[in-house]
Design a protein around this motif. Structure first.
Motif, PDB file in Angstrom:
ATOM      1  N   HIS A   1       0.856  -1.185   0.000  1.00 11.88           N
ATOM      2  CA  HIS A   1       0.000   0.000   0.000  1.00 11.88           C
ATOM      3  C   HIS A   1       0.893   1.236   0.000  1.00 11.88           C
ATOM      4  CE1 HIS A   1      -2.645  -3.154   1.688  1.00 11.88           C
ATOM      5  NE2 HIS A   1      -3.604  -2.494   1.043  1.00 11.88           N
ATOM      6  N   TYR A   2       0.642   2.112  -0.961  1.00 17.77           N
ATOM      7  CA  TYR A   2       1.468   3.317  -1.079  1.00 17.77           C
ATOM      8  C   TYR A   2       0.582   4.501  -1.417  1.00 17.77           C
ATOM      9  CZ  TYR A   2       1.011   2.415  -6.090  1.00 17.77           C
ATOM     10  OH  TYR A   2       0.509   2.193  -7.348  1.00 17.77           O
ATOM     11  N   ALA A   3       1.199   5.678  -1.343  1.00 20.26           N
ATOM     12  CA  ALA A   3       0.474   6.907  -1.660  1.00 20.26           C
ATOM     13  C   ALA A   3       1.116   7.572  -2.864  1.00 20.26           C
ATOM     14  CB  ALA A   3       0.485   7.844  -0.454  1.00 20.26           C
ATOM     15  N   ALA A   4       0.308   7.778  -3.916  1.00 24.93           N
ATOM     16  CA  ALA A   4       0.783   8.512  -5.085  1.00 24.93           C
ATOM     17  C   ALA A   4       0.757  10.005  -4.752  1.00 24.93           C
ATOM     18  CB  ALA A   4      -0.106   8.186  -6.279  1.00 24.93           C
ATOM     19  N   PRO A   5       1.516  10.842  -5.445  1.00 25.26           N
ATOM     20  CA  PRO A   5       2.331  10.518  -6.626  1.00 25.26           C
ATOM     21  C   PRO A   5       3.799  10.208  -6.290  1.00 25.26           C
ATOM     22  CG  PRO A   5       2.219  12.884  -6.370  1.00 25.26           C
ATOM     23  CD  PRO A   5       1.430  12.304  -5.231  1.00 25.26           C
ATOM     24  N   PHE A   6       4.157  10.310  -4.968  1.00 26.92           N
ATOM     25  CA  PHE A   6       5.570  10.161  -4.611  1.00 26.92           C
ATOM     26  C   PHE A   6       5.926   8.726  -4.207  1.00 26.92           C
ATOM     27  CE2 PHE A   6       4.366  14.559  -3.358  1.00 26.92           C
ATOM     28  CZ  PHE A   6       5.079  15.222  -4.344  1.00 26.92           C
ATOM     29  N   TYR A   7       4.954   7.851  -4.263  1.00 30.81           N
ATOM     30  CA  TYR A   7       5.160   6.461  -3.834  1.00 30.81           C
ATOM     31  C   TYR A   7       5.723   6.423  -2.415  1.00 30.81           C
ATOM     32  CZ  TYR A   7       4.019   4.826  -8.485  1.00 30.81           C
ATOM     33  OH  TYR A   7       3.349   4.544  -9.648  1.00 30.81           O
ATOM     34  N   SER A   8       5.044   7.209  -1.581  1.00 29.68           N
ATOM     35  CA  SER A   8       5.362   7.183  -0.152  1.00 29.68           C
ATOM     36  C   SER A   8       4.750   5.929   0.454  1.00 29.68           C
ATOM     37  CB  SER A   8       4.793   8.424   0.547  1.00 29.68           C
ATOM     38  OG  SER A   8       5.255   9.602  -0.078  1.00 29.68           O
ATOM     39  N   CYS A   9       5.438   5.334   1.400  1.00 32.35           N
ATOM     40  CA  CYS A   9       4.954   4.057   1.921  1.00 32.35           C
ATOM     41  C   CYS A   9       5.375   3.853   3.376  1.00 32.35           C
ATOM     42  CB  CYS A   9       5.483   2.909   1.075  1.00 32.35           C
ATOM     43  SG  CYS A   9       4.960   1.291   1.646  1.00 32.35           S
ATOM     44  N   ASN A  10       4.379   3.686   4.236  1.00 30.31           N
ATOM     45  CA  ASN A  10       4.643   3.279   5.619  1.00 30.31           C
ATOM     46  C   ASN A  10       3.878   2.007   5.954  1.00 30.31           C
ATOM     47  OD1 ASN A  10       2.078   4.275   5.708  1.00 30.31           O
ATOM     48  ND2 ASN A  10       2.498   5.910   7.203  1.00 30.31           N
ATOM     49  N   ASP A  11       3.659   1.190   4.928  1.00 31.76           N
ATOM     50  CA  ASP A  11       2.990  -0.100   5.075  1.00 31.76           C
ATOM     51  C   ASP A  11       3.785  -0.965   6.059  1.00 31.76           C
ATOM     52  OD1 ASP A  11       2.201  -2.801   4.688  1.00 31.76           O
ATOM     53  OD2 ASP A  11       1.419  -2.319   2.704  1.00 31.76           O
ATOM     54  N   ASP A  12       3.103  -1.485   7.087  1.00 38.97           N
ATOM     55  CA  ASP A  12       3.773  -2.285   8.115  1.00 38.97           C
ATOM     56  C   ASP A  12       4.466  -3.508   7.521  1.00 38.97           C
ATOM     57  OD1 ASP A  12       3.017  -0.549  10.075  1.00 38.97           O
ATOM     58  OD2 ASP A  12       1.283  -1.711  10.734  1.00 38.97           O
ATOM     59  N   ASN A  13       3.834  -4.135   6.531  1.00 41.53           N
ATOM     60  CA  ASN A  13       4.435  -5.323   5.914  1.00 41.53           C
ATOM     61  C   ASN A  13       5.722  -4.970   5.158  1.00 41.53           C
ATOM     62  OD1 ASN A  13       2.507  -7.224   6.767  1.00 41.53           O
ATOM     63  ND2 ASN A  13       1.099  -6.593   5.149  1.00 41.53           N
ATOM     64  N   TYR A  14       5.700  -3.825   4.487  1.00 38.60           N
ATOM     65  CA  TYR A  14       6.894  -3.379   3.766  1.00 38.60           C
ATOM     66  C   TYR A  14       8.011  -3.040   4.760  1.00 38.60           C
ATOM     67  CZ  TYR A  14       9.858  -0.579   0.653  1.00 38.60           C
ATOM     68  OH  TYR A  14      10.912  -0.064  -0.068  1.00 38.60           O
ATOM     69  N   CYS A  15       7.650  -2.391   5.863  1.00 35.27           N
ATOM     70  CA  CYS A  15       8.648  -2.056   6.887  1.00 35.27           C
ATOM     71  C   CYS A  15       9.254  -3.323   7.492  1.00 35.27           C
ATOM     72  CB  CYS A  15       8.007  -1.203   7.978  1.00 35.27           C
ATOM     73  SG  CYS A  15       7.497   0.438   7.415  1.00 35.27           S
ATOM     74  N   LEU A  16       8.415  -4.336   7.724  1.00 35.04           N
ATOM     75  CA  LEU A  16       8.918  -5.600   8.252  1.00 35.04           C
ATOM     76  C   LEU A  16       9.838  -6.281   7.248  1.00 35.04           C
ATOM     77  CD1 LEU A  16       8.950  -7.870  10.363  1.00 35.04           C
ATOM     78  CD2 LEU A  16       6.880  -8.792   9.260  1.00 35.04           C
ATOM     79  N   PHE A  17       9.446  -6.251   5.984  1.00 40.34           N
ATOM     80  CA  PHE A  17      10.267  -6.849   4.929  1.00 40.34           C
ATOM     81  C   PHE A  17      11.647  -6.190   4.884  1.00 40.34           C
ATOM     82  CE2 PHE A  17      11.843  -6.697   0.547  1.00 40.34           C
ATOM     83  CZ  PHE A  17      11.913  -8.051   0.256  1.00 40.34           C
ATOM     84  N   LYS A  18      11.666  -4.869   4.932  1.00 43.19           N
ATOM     85  CA  LYS A  18      12.952  -4.163   4.892  1.00 43.19           C
ATOM     86  C   LYS A  18      13.790  -4.480   6.128  1.00 43.19           C
ATOM     87  CE  LYS A  18      11.660   0.137   4.148  1.00 43.19           C
ATOM     88  NZ  LYS A  18      11.836   1.594   3.910  1.00 43.19           N
ATOM     89  N   TYR A  19      13.148  -4.588   7.266  1.00 38.84           N
ATOM     90  CA  TYR A  19      13.878  -4.909   8.495  1.00 38.84           C
ATOM     91  C   TYR A  19      14.566  -6.274   8.380  1.00 38.84           C
ATOM     92  CZ  TYR A  19      14.727  -6.409  13.281  1.00 38.84           C
ATOM     93  OH  TYR A  19      15.322  -6.886  14.421  1.00 38.84           O
ATOM     94  N   ILE A  20      13.817  -7.281   7.901  1.00 40.25           N
ATOM     95  CA  ILE A  20      14.387  -8.624   7.760  1.00 40.25           C
ATOM     96  C   ILE A  20      15.516  -8.615   6.720  1.00 40.25           C
ATOM     97  CG2 ILE A  20      13.895 -11.008   7.068  1.00 40.25           C
ATOM     98  CD1 ILE A  20      11.024 -10.551   8.079  1.00 40.25           C
ATOM     99  N   LEU A  21      15.299  -7.894   5.626  1.00 37.49           N
ATOM    100  CA  LEU A  21      16.320  -7.801   4.582  1.00 37.49           C
ATOM    101  C   LEU A  21      17.597  -7.162   5.122  1.00 37.49           C
ATOM    102  CD1 LEU A  21      17.310  -7.958   1.640  1.00 37.49           C
ATOM    103  CD2 LEU A  21      16.100  -5.790   1.203  1.00 37.49           C
ATOM    104  N   LYS A  22      17.465  -6.092   5.871  1.00 39.33           N
ATOM    105  CA  LYS A  22      18.634  -5.392   6.407  1.00 39.33           C
ATOM    106  C   LYS A  22      19.386  -6.252   7.430  1.00 39.33           C
ATOM    107  CE  LYS A  22      17.928  -0.957   7.318  1.00 39.33           C
ATOM    108  NZ  LYS A  22      17.256   0.287   7.765  1.00 39.33           N
ATOM    109  N   GLU A  23      18.629  -6.976   8.281  1.00 38.57           N
ATOM    110  CA  GLU A  23      19.265  -7.857   9.249  1.00 38.57           C
ATOM    111  C   GLU A  23      20.000  -8.995   8.546  1.00 38.57           C
ATOM    112  OE1 GLU A  23      19.332  -7.788  12.863  1.00 38.57           O
ATOM    113  OE2 GLU A  23      18.996  -5.706  12.207  1.00 38.57           O
TER     114      GLU A  23
END
Length: 655
Positions: A482-504
């Motif tokens: 889930h994102y917000a146009a037009p800047f493709y801003s995103c604070n989706d919890d699932n996306y944040c979790l995905f990035k956290y796991i990727l970074k770890e």
């Protein structure tokens, strides 16, 4: 030329050292790591080969119960023995040549000589005196310590000339006889010498005969009518220390090279920091001198000079150049053989600069992608807040694979701790038309084939990296963001979790992955209000282009717009060009370029707003007396940056 193996055990701070002396071997490491101790151990071995120079200061002072030392040198004599067999057919010094040939009895010409010493006891050897004496003659040792040696005193050079020109006993006796005949023919000279002889006889004083080497040395003095050396008819003291050093070493190596050519000798030369007091141009000349004469010699160099290593290892004259990384760990020296530039292709060698070779001498490295990162971590204000940044080298190499593989500690096998800093888009791709994520982790970053062996069911790891990698791929395939146009801003919890796991996951391989880009590190929810003021005061055209739209945006969209106009990317890795292309109503916004120095300006702007400090000197005194209060504020405002710095502290094992 065959290598000489050196094995040192329990000598001072060395528990175990196993290295090969090749044509050129470099010892690389910080002060106090044990480089000079390695040289000292080899010197101690040679000092006791044929004489008694026992010391009780060689034992491990960290462990009182360690009471034994061993130093072993393994010589491969097969080439020398072969040469002796050939010479035996031509020359008449049969005994010496036969002694050399007899060494073949030791393991077919591979001779292991071991010095063993127990506290308060004498040295024990595994071979007899005759063999040790012969080895000392065949592999003479020359130790040049730049901290001690006087390059204006050339007595040692004359000794080497004497060794190079040394005559036989028969030749010596013949020359003495001829000299006496010449003197006797001159009555005046003969009478003077007879008076001298009479005085000595009356006092019963006798003169021992010269050895052949001493006789040769004095013969050279006589032949050249002197022994004081000059350069271009000028006294050596006329020249600078650097020029005199180069002159000395050039002659020194030339003599040893010639000795190895005409005599059955393979000299070992040890140089301890030969670059001391040398100008960079002289260091290059020194490297060329060493390489020019290294083919027939064993040269061991302890150095802190990237230029010396770079010049020597880039040459095409020498193939077998070894680099050894030396470090200190828990008061003990550790040695690791590095991958040398000499092993690289010619096209790679000449792209590697002295700055890159400096990484060999680093205490810690942060590898980055571009100039923005260099500007950020080189900032003086930031280094006062986080002193660890002064102790590490920040190197731009992540975007040049050929250079990177020649300085990456993991590839060249050094002890230097390092962290790799990557923007998110280097490991993750977002396709906005499909609303799909794709991992783009390369084998150069993570070798998937080794994960099963290295990490699966490992008790030493807090989680199984192989399973985490599978989970990341599954999440990327199924995640609809889930994102917000037009800047493709995103604070989706699932996306944040995905990035956290990727970074770890990536951090387990020493990759620190940013939430977006380096611009996003500085422009965040805590700093956006200061940053819009900063743009207003420093980049008026950009401010005018965005301010009307900016006022009506959500907080998260404001952050993403500010990142995008500063050449960064939004939460879903969209840049300003993509935004303008997809929005026809968007005007052509004036971007803030990466080379406009905005990072340094913004940090200064932020510091001044928060502390009223208008110069680095004022901030130095402020931070010195602040008791860490401002540092806590800074960490809160730049959370991702402070997290990265914490990883650097962990990497260096300091607090």
């Amino acid at each position: 030329m065959r290598n000489v193996r050196v094995i040192i055990k329990n000598y001072k701070c060395i528990k175990e050292c196993n290295i090969d002396l090749s044509s050129i071997s470099f010892l690389i490491g910080s002060n106090g790591t044990g480089k000079s101790t390695i040289i000292d151990a080899i010197s101690y071995f040679y000092l006791n080969l044929t004489q008694n120079n026992i010391s009780q200061e060689i034992f491990d002072k960290n462990n009182y119960f360690s009471n034994s030392v061993s130093i072993t040198l393994i010589y491969d004599l097969r080439d020398i023995i072969k040469r002796a067999r050939i010479s035996l057919k031509t020359f008449d010094f049969d005994d010496y040549l036969n002694d050399i040939i007899s060494l073949e009895e030791y393991n077919n010409g591979i001779l292991r000589i071991e010095l063993s010493q127990i506290k308060n006891k004498k040295i024990e050897w595994n071979v007899d005196y005759r063999t040790r004496s012969l080895i000392k003659s065949l592999f003479p040792l020359f130790n040049l310590n730049s901290h001690i040696i006087d390059y204006y005193n050339w007595d040692t050079v004359w000794d080497m000339f004497a060794d190079l020109n040394k005559i036989s006993n028969d030749e010596k006796n013949s020359l003495i006889k001829e000299l006496k005949n010449v003197v006797d023919m001159n009555t005046s000279i003969s009478n003077k010498i007879n008076k001298t002889m009479k005085i000595l006889e009356n006092e019963k004083i006798y003169i021992n005969n010269f050895t052949t080497k001493s006789f040769t040395k004095n013969l050279l003095y006589l032949y050249f009518s002197g022994n004081k050396l000059t350069k271009n008819r000028k006294d050596l003291t006329y020249y600078s220390d650097g020029e005199t050093t180069i002159n000395y070493l050039s002659v020194f190596f030339s003599i040893l090279d010639e000795i190895s050519n005409i005599k059955m000798k393979k000299p070992i030369i040890m140089l301890d920091e030969p670059e001391i007091s040398l100008h960079p141009t002289y260091i290059k000349r020194l490297a060329n001198i060493i390489c020019k004469h290294a083919i027939n010699l064993y040269i061991l160099v302890s150095t802190h000079s990237p230029q010396l290593v770079k010049t020597a290892t880039s040459t095409t004259m020498i193939d077998n150049i070894y680099l050894y990384n030396v470090m200190i760990d828990k008061n003990y020296t550790k040695i690791k053989k590095m991958r040398s530039i000499a092993e690289s292709s010619s096209s790679e060698k000449y792209r590697i600069l002295n700055d890159h070779i400096s990484s060999y001498f680093s205490k810690g490295i942060l590898f980055v992608e571009g100039e923005s990162e260099l500007e950020l971590f080189g900032n003086e204000y930031l280094q006062l807040i986080f002193p660890i940044l002064e102790k590490i080298d920040v190197l731009k190499a992540m975007t040049d694979e050929k250079i990177f593989k020649n300085i990456d500690p993991g590839h060249i096998h050094t002890w230097v701790p390092c962290l790799y800093l990557f923007d998110l888009d280097k490991v993750l791709k977002y396709e906005k038309n499909k609303n799909k994520l794709t991992l783009i982790i390369t084998n150069g970053q993570v070798n998937r084939n080794r994960e099963v062996v290295k990490f699966f069911n490992s008790k030493n790891n807090k989680f199984d990296l192989r399973l985490i990698r599978i989970r990341l791929n599954q999440m990327a395939n199924k995640l609809k963001i889930h994102y917000a146009a037009p800047f493709y801003s995103c604070n989706d919890d699932n996306y944040c979790l995905f990035k956290y796991i990727l970074k770890e996951y990536m951090l387990e391989y020493n990759y620190f992955i940013l939430d977006t880009t380096i611009e996003g590190v500085l422009i965040n929810n805590q700093t956006k209000d200061i940053y819009i003021d900063f743009i207003r005061d420093n980049f008026n055209k950009t401010y005018s282009d965005i301010i009307d739209e900016y006022k009506d945006l959500t907080e998260i969209d404001k952050i993403n717009l500010l990142r995008m106009v500063t050449n960064g990317k939004s939460d879903l890795l969209i840049n300003l060009k993509d935004y303008e292309k997809d929005n026809n109503t968007a005007k052509n916004i004036k971007k803030i370029g990466k080379t406009e120095g905005w990072i340094s300006k913004f940090i200064c702007y932020y510091i001044e707003r928060k502390t009223d400090c208008k110069s680095i000197q004022q901030f130095y005194h402020f931070i010195k007396n602040d008791n860490g209060n401002f540092k806590m504020i800074f960490k809160d405002d730049f959370y991702e940056l402070s997290t990265l710095v914490t990883k650097l502290y962990d990497m260096m094992n300091v607090r």
